[in-house]
Design a protein around this motif. Structure first.
Motif, PDB file in Angstrom:
ATOM      1  N   VAL A  59       0.820  -1.212   0.000  1.00 26.53           N
ATOM      2  CA  VAL A  59       0.000   0.000   0.000  1.00 26.53           C
ATOM      3  C   VAL A  59       0.852   1.260   0.000  1.00 26.53           C
ATOM      4  N   PHE A  60       2.144   1.127   0.309  1.00 27.69           N
ATOM      5  CA  PHE A  60       3.018   2.296   0.317  1.00 27.69           C
ATOM      6  C   PHE A  60       3.581   2.616  -1.059  1.00 27.69           C
ATOM      7  N   GLY A  61       3.244   1.809  -2.071  1.00 33.06           N
ATOM      8  CA  GLY A  61       3.585   2.131  -3.451  1.00 33.06           C
ATOM      9  C   GLY A  61       5.063   2.032  -3.753  1.00 33.06           C
ATOM     10  N   GLY A  62       5.441   2.704  -4.834  1.00 28.07           N
ATOM     11  CA  GLY A  62       6.836   2.728  -5.242  1.00 28.07           C
ATOM     12  C   GLY A  62       7.357   1.397  -5.740  1.00 28.07           C
ATOM     13  N   GLY A  63       6.463   0.494  -6.154  1.00 29.47           N
ATOM     14  CA  GLY A  63       6.890  -0.816  -6.618  1.00 29.47           C
ATOM     15  C   GLY A  63       7.302  -1.757  -5.516  1.00 29.47           C
ATOM     16  N   LEU A  64       7.079  -1.380  -4.247  1.00 25.05           N
ATOM     17  CA  LEU A  64       7.472  -2.206  -3.104  1.00 25.05           C
ATOM     18  C   LEU A  64       6.615  -3.470  -3.065  1.00 25.05           C
ATOM     19  N   ALA A 117       2.068   6.438  16.065  1.00 28.65           N
ATOM     20  CA  ALA A 117       0.925   5.551  16.254  1.00 28.65           C
ATOM     21  C   ALA A 117       0.609   4.744  15.005  1.00 28.65           C
ATOM     22  N   GLY A 118       1.160   5.132  13.847  1.00 27.08           N
ATOM     23  CA  GLY A 118       0.918   4.359  12.630  1.00 27.08           C
ATOM     24  C   GLY A 118       0.707   5.238  11.422  1.00 27.08           C
ATOM     25  N   ALA A 119       0.526   4.570  10.276  1.00 25.50           N
ATOM     26  CA  ALA A 119       0.295   5.254   9.003  1.00 25.50           C
ATOM     27  C   ALA A 119      -1.202   5.331   8.723  1.00 25.50           C
ATOM     28  N   ALA A 120      -1.595   6.323   7.949  1.00 28.02           N
ATOM     29  CA  ALA A 120      -2.999   6.482   7.581  1.00 28.02           C
ATOM     30  C   ALA A 120      -3.075   7.300   6.301  1.00 28.02           C
ATOM     31  N   ARG A 121      -4.273   7.559   5.843  1.00 31.50           N
ATOM     32  CA  ARG A 121      -4.507   8.436   4.696  1.00 31.50           C
ATOM     33  C   ARG A 121      -5.643   9.389   5.043  1.00 31.50           C
ATOM     34  N   THR A 122      -5.609  10.540   4.433  1.00 35.51           N
ATOM     35  CA  THR A 122      -6.725  11.457   4.606  1.00 35.51           C
ATOM     36  C   THR A 122      -7.916  10.965   3.798  1.00 35.51           C
ATOM     37  N   ALA A 123      -9.081  11.513   4.106  1.00 33.20           N
ATOM     38  CA  ALA A 123     -10.216  11.346   3.202  1.00 33.20           C
ATOM     39  C   ALA A 123      -9.850  12.005   1.870  1.00 33.20           C
ATOM     40  N   PRO A 124     -10.488  11.614   0.764  1.00 33.76           N
ATOM     41  CA  PRO A 124     -10.135  12.176  -0.547  1.00 33.76           C
ATOM     42  C   PRO A 124     -10.681  13.595  -0.724  1.00 33.76           C
ATOM     43  N   LEU A 125     -10.309  14.471   0.194  1.00 35.13           N
ATOM     44  CA  LEU A 125     -10.843  15.830   0.236  1.00 35.13           C
ATOM     45  C   LEU A 125      -9.753  16.886   0.160  1.00 35.13           C
ATOM     46  N   PRO A 159      -6.842  11.326  -1.670  1.00 38.59           N
ATOM     47  CA  PRO A 159      -6.374  10.797  -0.383  1.00 38.59           C
ATOM     48  C   PRO A 159      -4.866  11.000  -0.291  1.00 38.59           C
ATOM     49  N   ILE A 160      -4.382  11.530   0.810  1.00 40.74           N
ATOM     50  CA  ILE A 160      -2.967  11.855   0.982  1.00 40.74           C
ATOM     51  C   ILE A 160      -2.410  11.059   2.162  1.00 40.74           C
ATOM     52  N   GLU A 161      -1.243  10.461   1.965  1.00 45.18           N
ATOM     53  CA  GLU A 161      -0.605   9.677   3.021  1.00 45.18           C
ATOM     54  C   GLU A 161      -0.176  10.576   4.179  1.00 45.18           C
ATOM     55  N   VAL A 162      -0.460  10.155   5.401  1.00 45.90           N
ATOM     56  CA  VAL A 162      -0.027  10.866   6.605  1.00 45.90           C
ATOM     57  C   VAL A 162       0.493   9.851   7.614  1.00 45.90           C
ATOM     58  N   GLY A 182       0.124  11.195  -4.105  1.00 44.55           N
ATOM     59  CA  GLY A 182      -0.461  10.531  -2.949  1.00 44.55           C
ATOM     60  C   GLY A 182       0.214  10.822  -1.631  1.00 44.55           C
ATOM     61  N   GLY A 183       1.313  11.568  -1.633  1.00 44.81           N
ATOM     62  CA  GLY A 183       1.986  11.882  -0.379  1.00 44.81           C
ATOM     63  C   GLY A 183       3.383  12.419  -0.607  1.00 44.81           C
ATOM     64  N   TRP A 184       3.955  13.010   0.442  1.00 47.63           N
ATOM     65  CA  TRP A 184       5.265  13.651   0.346  1.00 47.63           C
ATOM     66  C   TRP A 184       6.355  12.637   0.037  1.00 47.63           C
ATOM     67  N   ARG A 185       6.347  11.489   0.686  1.00 45.74           N
ATOM     68  CA  ARG A 185       7.390  10.497   0.427  1.00 45.74           C
ATOM     69  C   ARG A 185       7.311   9.987  -1.011  1.00 45.74           C
ATOM     70  N   ALA A 186       6.100   9.685  -1.463  1.00 49.18           N
ATOM     71  CA  ALA A 186       5.947   9.195  -2.829  1.00 49.18           C
ATOM     72  C   ALA A 186       6.409  10.242  -3.830  1.00 49.18           C
ATOM     73  N   TYR A 187       6.115  11.504  -3.561  1.00 49.62           N
ATOM     74  CA  TYR A 187       6.579  12.571  -4.443  1.00 49.62           C
ATOM     75  C   TYR A 187       8.101  12.631  -4.463  1.00 49.62           C
ATOM     76  N   ARG A 188       8.710  12.522  -3.289  1.00 55.22           N
ATOM     77  CA  ARG A 188      10.172  12.584  -3.214  1.00 55.22           C
ATOM     78  C   ARG A 188      10.802  11.432  -3.989  1.00 55.22           C
ATOM     79  N   ARG A 189      10.221  10.231  -3.860  1.00 53.19           N
ATOM     80  CA  ARG A 189      10.762   9.087  -4.603  1.00 53.19           C
ATOM     81  C   ARG A 189      10.645   9.303  -6.104  1.00 53.19           C
ATOM     82  N   SER A 190       9.480   9.824  -6.529  1.00 48.84           N
ATOM     83  CA  SER A 190       9.267  10.079  -7.948  1.00 48.84           C
ATOM     84  C   SER A 190      10.228  11.145  -8.466  1.00 48.84           C
ATOM     85  N   ALA A 191      10.419  12.196  -7.679  1.00 49.78           N
ATOM     86  CA  ALA A 191      11.316  13.270  -8.104  1.00 49.78           C
ATOM     87  C   ALA A 191      12.751  12.778  -8.204  1.00 49.78           C
ATOM     88  N   ALA A 192      13.140  11.862  -7.338  1.00 53.77           N
ATOM     89  CA  ALA A 192      14.516  11.353  -7.350  1.00 53.77           C
ATOM     90  C   ALA A 192      14.805  10.523  -8.582  1.00 53.77           C
TER      91      ALA A 192
END
Length: 600
Positions: A140-145, A493-501, A530-533, A588-598
């Motif tokens: 669910v964390f993407g990036g081909g993992l 406390a863990g990973a989550a996602r925002t509502a798609p808002l 939905p954004i990863e938090v 979908g989130g800051w980490r995913a954006y950073r991976r894509s930009a790299a």
């Protein structure tokens, strides 16, 4: 991604307060599946009319006090469900089950709502999630993992919020590894507590039904609802009454692996996270000591480099011989190694295992719980394809010994590495230590205050009031401002996602790193994502200090999560979202954006 259905505790509350019925929940599930492609998570789903009929029956005639009333769940497709085809990840092997596996029937009798059957590494042989003709699940964390396997679909279905819990199986780590790679809880009970009747055998003497859930409490609820000894299962064992009540964490002696026994395969991020998790764990137990892992590792090696691999041919040898082309090449290669062993090898292996168990049993005289990494490192699907067997073995280093040594285990999230990969740790104990492991795991993951040593009959210490804070960018684990949270006593406390808002923007900063800002998308949020938090538990007394360090245009406000909860979180004022800020919502989130930009 479908709307998150919520945890067991959240749905219980919604049903109890009268704002939700099982019928409503079934429609939400069906709406989520309609026209949506989440990748190969599901092999089959309960037909819509049957799902509605079951939900309506619960709504009209069900007992709301049942332990799992109206709770949606999934079942790995090597476990029988009456009227549904069991494939074990091999279409030509498939058969329509005449009756429910006892473990499934127990859950249905407890009021649970079955949604469908999930993908797996073929014949439950593998830890990658990349050995299925139905396709490879991605984390669910993407990036081909990789999602981890073999219970890949069950783990992803829970982590994605499609169901509240799921059943998997765990012979060599198939419940713990995918839990680790998807940031959820994976409970591997003592062998025999959950019936394996009606489960396609992988290695029958070692097979174990496992549980996935977003939190430890939910996993334990499922364990207690599903456990039973049944006449159809000669491997079943009752839970001794004196072991059901857990021991308080402060009475426990923790075993920590010697440094020379730890192998992270060059992954310093996982090494750092494990060390941090161990230090936090030490604050909850009564004492800790270093222990050797040599006997554990040698026992684990017997599973695939010893005669136990031959046991897999007992159930599958005839099918493999008559349908060789129906079995994936990598699965066939693993199973065929079982033909190397004879009866002498089998007895020799049993004798050596008994010697190793005696060594490990001696360790339990000095410790009550052992902590190990769940996986030493993580891989992408492409990396697994380069070396499917060698890298699978690396994933099983800390898991494949458990059933051979008759151990219980629970896997819990342990934050993220600096590169954004999920980390986890596993608590291991002797047979029937399940609830004690669960209580310690819950204490660790729920952000409790350290207890130190306490007497077994002492009341648990009171925790100070806490707030749940959602962070989206530089305060994430491993990011540049995460130390501010830690300095204020916050606990992940863990990973989550925002509502798609919401929409996520990157604003330029003098250091070139960029500042992410989360903005509510318009009056109704209809153009949102939905954004990863990450969720952090912060002492309420520290809120003012944290807020004082938040620079404009950021602020703290209410953020709605995918499961409907509203929590405090970092938001950005709308004026800052205009040019030249970059809209990075689609990532979908800051980490995913950073991976894509790299990779650009």
């Amino acid at each position: 991604m479908p709307e998150r259905v919520g945890s067991i505790a959240e749905l219980r509350s919604a049903y109890r307060e009268g704002g939700l019925t099982p019928t409503d929940q079934a429609e939400r599930i069906l709406d989520g599946f309609a026209g949506h492609d989440d990748g190969p998570v599901w092999i089959s789903t309960v037909p819509a009319d049957r799902l509605r009929e079951r939900a309506e029956s619960l709504t009209r005639h069900g007992d709301p006090t049942l332990p799992l009333y109206g709770i949606p769940f999934a079942v790995k497709d090597n476990i029988d469900v009456a009227g549904m085809v069991t494939t074990a990840g091999c279409p030509d092997f498939g058969y329509e089950a005449a009756e429910d596996a006892p473990v499934v029937r127990r859950l249905l009798d407890a009021g649970a709502l079955l949604v469908g059957k999930t993908n797996l590494d073929q014949f439950a042989t593998g830890l990658t999630g990349a050995r299925s003709p139905y396709g490879s699940c991605q984390s669910v964390f993407g990036g081909g993992l990789i999602s981890g396997g073999s219970s890949s679909g069950s783990a992803v279905a829970v982590a994605a919020g499609q169901v509240s819990f799921a059943l998997g199986t765990d012979t060599a780590g198939s419940g713990r590894v995918p839990a680790a790679l998807n940031g959820i809880v994976g409970l591997k009970p003592t062998r025999g507590l959950l019936s394996t009747a009606g489960v396609v055998p992988a290695c029958r003497s070692l097979d174990c039904v496992s549980v996935f859930a977003p939190d430890v409490a939910g996993a334990l609820d499922v364990l207690h609802a599903a456990r039973a000894v049944t006449p159809a299962d000669p491997w079943g064992r009752p839970f001794p009454a004196e072991r059901v009540v857990p021991r308080p964490p402060g009475t426990l002696r923790l075993g920590v692996p010697r440094a020379e026994d730890l192998e992270f395969f060059g992954d310093t991020g996982q090494e750092t996270r494990f060390a941090a998790g161990v230090e936090r764990l030490r604050t909850f137990v009564g004492s800790s000591r270093s222990v050797p892992l040599g006997a554990f590792f040698e026992a684990g090696d017997l599973l695939y480099r010893g005669p136990w691999v031959a046991e897999r041919l007992v159930a599958l040898g005839d099918f493999l011989g008559s349908h060789p082309e129906s079995v994936l090449a990598v699965t066939r290669a693993v199973l065929e190694t079982g033909r190397r062993y004879d009866a002498i090898d089998a007895f020799r292996g049993q004798h050596r295992l008994r010697e190793l168990r005696a060594q490990v049993d001696q360790l339990w005289q000095d410790i009550d719980v052992l902590v190990v990494p769940t996986v030493g490192t993580t891989f992408t699907l492409d990396e697994i394809a380069e070396d499917p067997i060698g890298r699978n073995a690396m994933l099983g280093r800390y898991t494949q010994f458990a059933n051979l040594l008759d151990l219980a285990a629970v896997t819990v999230p342990n934050g993220f590495t600096s590169s954004g990969r999920p980390a986890s740790l596993t608590l291991v104990g002797p047979a029937f230590s399940d609830t004690t492991l669960g209580r310690l795991a819950a204490t660790l993951t729920e952000g409790g205050a350290p207890t130190g040593a306490i007497e077994a009959d002492s009341p648990p210490p009171q925790r100070s009031a806490e707030l749940l804070i959602a962070v989206v960018g530089r305060h994430l684990t491993g990011e540049s401002r995460n130390a501010e949270l830690l300095g204020h006593g916050a606990v992940l406390a863990g990973a989550a996602r925002t509502a798609p808002l919401y929409r996520l923007y990157r604003m330029d900063t003098p250091d070139g790193e960029g500042l992410p800002g989360l903005v509510r998308a318009g009056p109704d949020g209809s153009a949102g994502h939905p954004i990863e938090v990450e969720l952090w538990r912060l002492p309420s007394t520290a809120l003012g200090g944290l807020l004082a360090g938040v620079p404009a245009p950021l602020s703290l406000g209410w953020v709605q999560l995918h499961d409907g909860r509203d929590v405090l979180g970092f938001l950005c004022e709308a004026y800052a979202a205009g040019p030249p800020a970059e809209d990075i919502s689609a990532s979908g989130g800051w980490r995913a954006y950073r991976r894509s930009a790299a990779r650009r």
